[in-house]
Write an enzyme that holds these catalytic residues in place. Structure first.
Site, PDB file in Angstrom:
ATOM      1  N   GLY A  12       0.831  -1.207   0.000  1.00 21.03           N
ATOM      2  CA  GLY A  12       0.000   0.000   0.000  1.00 21.03           C
ATOM      3  C   GLY A  12       0.860   1.248   0.000  1.00 21.03           C
ATOM      4  O   GLY A  12       2.096   1.178   0.085  1.00 21.03           O
ATOM      5  N   ASP A  13       0.193   2.409  -0.175  1.00 13.42           N
ATOM      6  CA  ASP A  13       0.877   3.717  -0.174  1.00 13.42           C
ATOM      7  C   ASP A  13       1.927   3.839  -1.268  1.00 13.42           C
ATOM      8  O   ASP A  13       2.933   4.537  -1.105  1.00 13.42           O
ATOM      9  CB  ASP A  13       1.567   3.984   1.194  1.00 13.42           C
ATOM     10  CG  ASP A  13       0.613   3.822   2.356  1.00 13.42           C
ATOM     11  OD1 ASP A  13      -0.534   4.243   2.215  1.00 13.42           O
ATOM     12  OD2 ASP A  13       1.027   3.252   3.383  1.00 13.42           O
ATOM     13  N   LYS A  18      -1.806   9.159  -7.316  1.00 13.41           N
ATOM     14  CA  LYS A  18      -1.278  10.009  -8.374  1.00 13.41           C
ATOM     15  C   LYS A  18      -1.457   9.332  -9.741  1.00 13.41           C
ATOM     16  O   LYS A  18      -1.792   9.980 -10.731  1.00 13.41           O
ATOM     17  CB  LYS A  18       0.202  10.311  -8.108  1.00 13.41           C
ATOM     18  CG  LYS A  18       0.708  11.309  -9.094  1.00 13.41           C
ATOM     19  CD  LYS A  18       2.121  11.716  -8.890  1.00 13.41           C
ATOM     20  CE  LYS A  18       2.549  12.363 -10.191  1.00 13.41           C
ATOM     21  NZ  LYS A  18       3.927  12.713 -10.229  1.00 13.41           N
ATOM     22  N   ASN A  38      -9.932   2.765   5.671  1.00 11.42           N
ATOM     23  CA  ASN A  38      -8.531   2.505   6.035  1.00 11.42           C
ATOM     24  C   ASN A  38      -7.591   3.106   4.988  1.00 11.42           C
ATOM     25  O   ASN A  38      -6.442   3.407   5.266  1.00 11.42           O
ATOM     26  CB  ASN A  38      -8.262   0.994   6.184  1.00 11.42           C
ATOM     27  CG  ASN A  38      -8.768   0.153   5.028  1.00 11.42           C
ATOM     28  OD1 ASN A  38      -9.508   0.633   4.167  1.00 11.42           O
ATOM     29  ND2 ASN A  38      -8.388  -1.103   5.008  1.00 11.42           N
ATOM     30  N   GLY A  40      -5.982   5.809   2.347  1.00  8.36           N
ATOM     31  CA  GLY A  40      -5.790   7.249   2.327  1.00  8.36           C
ATOM     32  C   GLY A  40      -5.110   7.619   1.027  1.00  8.36           C
ATOM     33  O   GLY A  40      -4.025   7.129   0.737  1.00  8.36           O
ATOM     34  N   HIS A  41      -5.775   8.420   0.215  1.00  8.03           N
ATOM     35  CA  HIS A  41      -5.209   8.830  -1.069  1.00  8.03           C
ATOM     36  C   HIS A  41      -5.042  10.342  -1.069  1.00  8.03           C
ATOM     37  O   HIS A  41      -5.992  11.062  -0.812  1.00  8.03           O
ATOM     38  CB  HIS A  41      -6.144   8.430  -2.218  1.00  8.03           C
ATOM     39  CG  HIS A  41      -6.197   6.958  -2.450  1.00  8.03           C
ATOM     40  ND1 HIS A  41      -7.144   6.360  -3.241  1.00  8.03           N
ATOM     41  CD2 HIS A  41      -5.409   5.969  -1.990  1.00  8.03           C
ATOM     42  CE1 HIS A  41      -6.928   5.059  -3.247  1.00  8.03           C
ATOM     43  NE2 HIS A  41      -5.899   4.797  -2.499  1.00  8.03           N
ATOM     44  N   GLN A 223      -5.165  -0.064  -0.719  1.00 13.06           N
ATOM     45  CA  GLN A 223      -4.112  -0.931  -0.160  1.00 13.06           C
ATOM     46  C   GLN A 223      -3.223  -1.522  -1.272  1.00 13.06           C
ATOM     47  O   GLN A 223      -3.170  -0.975  -2.351  1.00 13.06           O
ATOM     48  CB  GLN A 223      -4.709  -2.048   0.699  1.00 13.06           C
ATOM     49  CG  GLN A 223      -5.288  -1.573   2.031  1.00 13.06           C
ATOM     50  CD  GLN A 223      -6.702  -1.038   1.899  1.00 13.06           C
ATOM     51  OE1 GLN A 223      -7.523  -1.623   1.227  1.00 13.06           O
ATOM     52  NE2 GLN A 223      -6.971   0.077   2.531  1.00 13.06           N
ATOM     53  N   THR A 301      -1.568   8.630   5.549  1.00  8.57           N
ATOM     54  CA  THR A 301      -2.635   9.613   5.320  1.00  8.57           C
ATOM     55  C   THR A 301      -3.778   9.405   6.313  1.00  8.57           C
ATOM     56  O   THR A 301      -4.400  10.357   6.768  1.00  8.57           O
ATOM     57  CB  THR A 301      -3.182   9.464   3.879  1.00  8.57           C
ATOM     58  OG1 THR A 301      -2.091   9.515   2.985  1.00  8.57           O
ATOM     59  CG2 THR A 301      -4.167  10.555   3.530  1.00  8.57           C
ATOM     60  N   GLY A 304      -1.542   8.974  10.255  1.00  5.40           N
ATOM     61  CA  GLY A 304      -0.452   9.906  10.581  1.00  5.40           C
ATOM     62  C   GLY A 304       0.784   9.196  11.132  1.00  5.40           C
ATOM     63  O   GLY A 304       1.753   9.836  11.521  1.00  5.40           O
ATOM     64  N   ARG A 305       0.758   7.843  11.139  1.00  4.35           N
ATOM     65  CA  ARG A 305       1.923   7.104  11.671  1.00  4.35           C
ATOM     66  C   ARG A 305       3.102   7.230  10.707  1.00  4.35           C
ATOM     67  O   ARG A 305       2.904   7.206   9.484  1.00  4.35           O
ATOM     68  CB  ARG A 305       1.594   5.606  11.793  1.00  4.35           C
ATOM     69  CG  ARG A 305       0.549   5.301  12.832  1.00  4.35           C
ATOM     70  CD  ARG A 305       0.275   3.812  12.898  1.00  4.35           C
ATOM     71  NE  ARG A 305      -0.499   3.328  11.770  1.00  4.35           N
ATOM     72  CZ  ARG A 305      -0.949   2.088  11.644  1.00  4.35           C
ATOM     73  NH1 ARG A 305      -0.669   1.187  12.550  1.00  4.35           N
ATOM     74  NH2 ARG A 305      -1.668   1.723  10.603  1.00  4.35           N
ATOM     75  N   ASP A 335      12.513  10.283  -7.301  1.00 10.12           N
ATOM     76  CA  ASP A 335      13.244  11.485  -6.884  1.00 10.12           C
ATOM     77  C   ASP A 335      13.743  11.401  -5.438  1.00 10.12           C
ATOM     78  O   ASP A 335      14.705  12.070  -5.071  1.00 10.12           O
ATOM     79  CB  ASP A 335      12.356  12.735  -7.042  1.00 10.12           C
ATOM     80  CG  ASP A 335      11.028  12.569  -6.331  1.00 10.12           C
ATOM     81  OD1 ASP A 335      10.335  11.572  -6.597  1.00 10.12           O
ATOM     82  OD2 ASP A 335      10.690  13.424  -5.484  1.00 10.12           O
ATOM     83  N   SER A 417       7.300   8.529 -11.801  1.00 11.03           N
ATOM     84  CA  SER A 417       6.893   9.744 -11.126  1.00 11.03           C
ATOM     85  C   SER A 417       8.112  10.349 -10.431  1.00 11.03           C
ATOM     86  O   SER A 417       8.824   9.663  -9.696  1.00 11.03           O
ATOM     87  CB  SER A 417       5.783   9.384 -10.140  1.00 11.03           C
ATOM     88  OG  SER A 417       5.601  10.428  -9.255  1.00 11.03           O
TER      89      SER A 417
HETATM   90  P1  IMP Z   1      -6.829  -2.651   8.518  1.00  3.96           P
HETATM   91  O1  IMP Z   1      -7.033  -2.640   7.040  1.00  3.96           O
HETATM   92  O2  IMP Z   1      -7.159  -1.353   9.195  1.00  3.96           O
HETATM   93  O3  IMP Z   1      -7.493  -3.830   9.162  1.00  3.96           O
HETATM   94  O4  IMP Z   1      -5.252  -2.840   8.798  1.00  3.96           O
HETATM   95  C1  IMP Z   1      -4.566  -4.033   8.464  1.00  3.96           C
HETATM   96  C2  IMP Z   1      -3.164  -3.735   7.978  1.00  3.96           C
HETATM   97  O5  IMP Z   1      -3.233  -3.087   6.723  1.00  3.96           O
HETATM   98  C3  IMP Z   1      -2.366  -2.811   8.886  1.00  3.96           C
HETATM   99  O6  IMP Z   1      -0.994  -3.186   8.818  1.00  3.96           O
HETATM  100  C4  IMP Z   1      -2.540  -1.451   8.250  1.00  3.96           C
HETATM  101  O7  IMP Z   1      -1.487  -0.569   8.562  1.00  3.96           O
HETATM  102  C5  IMP Z   1      -2.527  -1.847   6.784  1.00  3.96           C
HETATM  103  N1  IMP Z   1      -3.254  -0.888   5.923  1.00  3.96           N
HETATM  104  C6  IMP Z   1      -4.589  -0.752   5.790  1.00  3.96           C
HETATM  105  N2  IMP Z   1      -4.891   0.211   4.899  1.00  3.96           N
HETATM  106  C7  IMP Z   1      -3.721   0.672   4.439  1.00  3.96           C
HETATM  107  C8  IMP Z   1      -3.374   1.667   3.461  1.00  3.96           C
HETATM  108  O8  IMP Z   1      -4.219   2.300   2.819  1.00  3.96           O
HETATM  109  N3  IMP Z   1      -2.040   1.843   3.249  1.00  3.96           N
HETATM  110  C9  IMP Z   1      -1.090   1.131   3.917  1.00  3.96           C
HETATM  111  N4  IMP Z   1      -1.366   0.203   4.834  1.00  3.96           N
HETATM  112  C10 IMP Z   1      -2.674  -0.025   5.096  1.00  3.96           C
END
Ligand code: IMP
Length: 442
Positions: A12-13, A18, A38, A40-41, A223, A301, A304-305, A335, A417
């Site tokens: 994910g992330d 973009k 869960n 964040g874009h 994700q 996003t 905030g971790r 970059d 990118s």
């Molecule tokens: P959950 O989806 O909130 O149940 O989290 C399960 C795992 O997926 C955890 O390790 C979260 O940090 C990770 N996770 C969930 N959504 C994202 C995302 O959009 N980006 C990155 N990690 C995510």
């Protein structure tokens, strides 16, 4: 005409927002097929930053149909906030469609998710706390509330009166948490249903008609591949299927309608939450990759971790190419590597106990947690890529870095990118209509 899936190839992330934003321009429909708030874009347009959790970022273009599909789970409070926020920024939301079959995240899902993860102690997953696991668990257990129930007061009341007392037993007895009042929950959620009613539709039928009418459809996963419930690094995964196959189930269409699958990967690796991460780095090396203090800084996003960071792991990416059937790759954030003297890429793993070598992801979690990365070290390019707009403008060492990635993955890099803004992008080949990947024998 092309129907394209965009999928995260890592944890994910990867910068999918973009890439989907870029591809949304030529799409008529943008369909989110799994996950919930869960995700964040972040998209930056004309200096304005937009953060999305549920609504496809394609909403920023005029006249697009943006679908939140049946495979997603929806926290109505967050969806309403997102709609209101867009309206106050004068972005039209009339193209938003939410599936009748998407499941609703209820307050007890949030409470159980957070309490459950806390209770796991050193086995915690590090969930986002957005109620995702419990909402999907109820779906599988056939006691979920769907969007079609949320907008029908009678159905909602019946279900809330049945479910809340049952969930209260769990909240009170297992987690020593205060119970929910069914009447209050019903009143609050009925109101959400009223606000969302006009957006709810049979989105599978809508997409089917669009396919018949030769519209361009972009399917976006939230994700990433390694967070996939079935194909990710279980148990440190989310509770749905971000992989490309999930698009068909999560949107309600057949696999024959898909023309192309594009994977998105950072030029290095990040992960939030717990779980093994073979190429993870710490200290000064980590600070450089985390790009602290810049618009690119690696902080979640949604939560905030600070994200955990590490070198590019081609064992994992090779696996992502396989399980998604990727045709090409979009490589983001190259970059961030601009100032490094040397750059590592992980080409294999070694089992620290047996010495066995792995070129593919070992699915046994016991092995995966003890593997050590085997690196190739490439020379850095020590020059800014931020202003490059064509691949031949990239420094020779940056090109070599990309060549080595393509060689190992056996798929082309179609997009690179080089910064966080829309125009910080190099299109190497047409990601939608370019040559399709053909599997080589042997
Ligand atoms: P959950 O989806 O909130 O149940 O989290 C399960 C795992 O997926 C955890 O390790 C979260 O940090 C990770 N996770 C969930 N959504 C994202 C995302 O959009 N980006 C990155 N990690 C995510």
């Amino acid at each position: 005409m092309a129907n394209v899936i965009v999928v995260g190839a890592q944890w994910g992330d990867e910068g999918k927002a973009k890439i989907t934003d870029l591809l949304s321009k030529s799409a008529d429909y943008i369909v989110r097929y799994q996950g919930g708030s869960n995700a964040g874009h972040t998209v930056v347009v004309d200096g304005e930053t937009y953060k999305f959790h549920l609504i496809p970022s394609g909403i920023l273009y005029e006249n697009k149909i943006c679908v939140i599909g049946p495979g997603t789970v929806i926290d109505p409070k967050i969806l309403i906030q997102e709609i209101e926020d867009l309206k106050t920024r004068n972005i039209a939301v009339k193209g938003l469609k939410v599936s009748t079959a998407a499941h609703v995240t209820m307050p007890y899902h949030l409470a159980i998710d957070q309490a459950e993860d806390r209770g796991r102690g050193n086995k915690k997953i590090g969930t986002t706390g957005r109620g995702i696991g419990p909402t999907y668990a109820d779906k599988a257990d056939r006691c979920g509330i769907r969007m079609s129930d949320l907008i029908e007061a009678k159905e909602l009341e019946e279900k809330v009166n049945w479910l809340v007392p049952r969930k209260n037993v769990i909240l009170e007895r297992l987690y020593s948490l205060p119970p929910e009042d069914p009447k209050k929950v019903f009143e609050e959620y009925r109101e959400y249903g009223e606000k969302l009613k006009s957006f709810v539709a049979d989105t599978s039928a809508l997409i089917f008609d669009a396919i018949k009418n030769k519209k361009n459809i972009l399917f976006e996963g939230a994700q990433g591949t390694l967070l996939d419930l079935d194909h990710g690094t279980y148990p440190y995964v989310t509770s749905s299927n971000p992989v490309a196959g999930g698009a068909c189930i999560g949107a309600g269409i057949g696999p024959t309608s898909i023309d192309r699958v594009i994977g998105v990967s950072k030029a290095f690796t990040t992960r939030v939450g717990e779980g093994p991460f073979p190429t993870e780095v710490f200290g000064r090396e980590a600070d450089e990759l985390r790009a602290t203090g810049t618009a690119w800084a690696e902080f979640g996003t949604t939560t905030g971790r600070p994200r955990r960071v590490g070198w590019l792991d081609l064992v994992l990416l090779r696996y992502a190419v396989r399980v998604n059937g990727l045709d090409c790759l979009a490589l983001t954030k190259i970059d961030v590597l601009d100032n490094l003297d040397e750059i590592n890429i992980c080409v294999a793993y070694e089992d620290s106990l047996t010495g066995a070598k792995y070129y593919d992801l070992p699915l046994a979690s016991g092995i995966f947690k003890r593997v050590k990365p085997i690196y190739e070290t490439l020379k850095g390019w020590k020059t800014s890529t931020n202003k490059c707009r064509a691949s031949n403008e990239l420094a020779p060492n940056a090109q070599k870095y990309m060549d080595r990635i393509q060689e190992i993955l056996e798929i082309p890099i179609a997009i690179v990118s080089v910064g966080h803004k829309r125009h910080h992008t190099i299109i190497i080949e047409d990601p939608i209509h370019g040559p399709k990947r053909v599997l080589q024998k042997g």
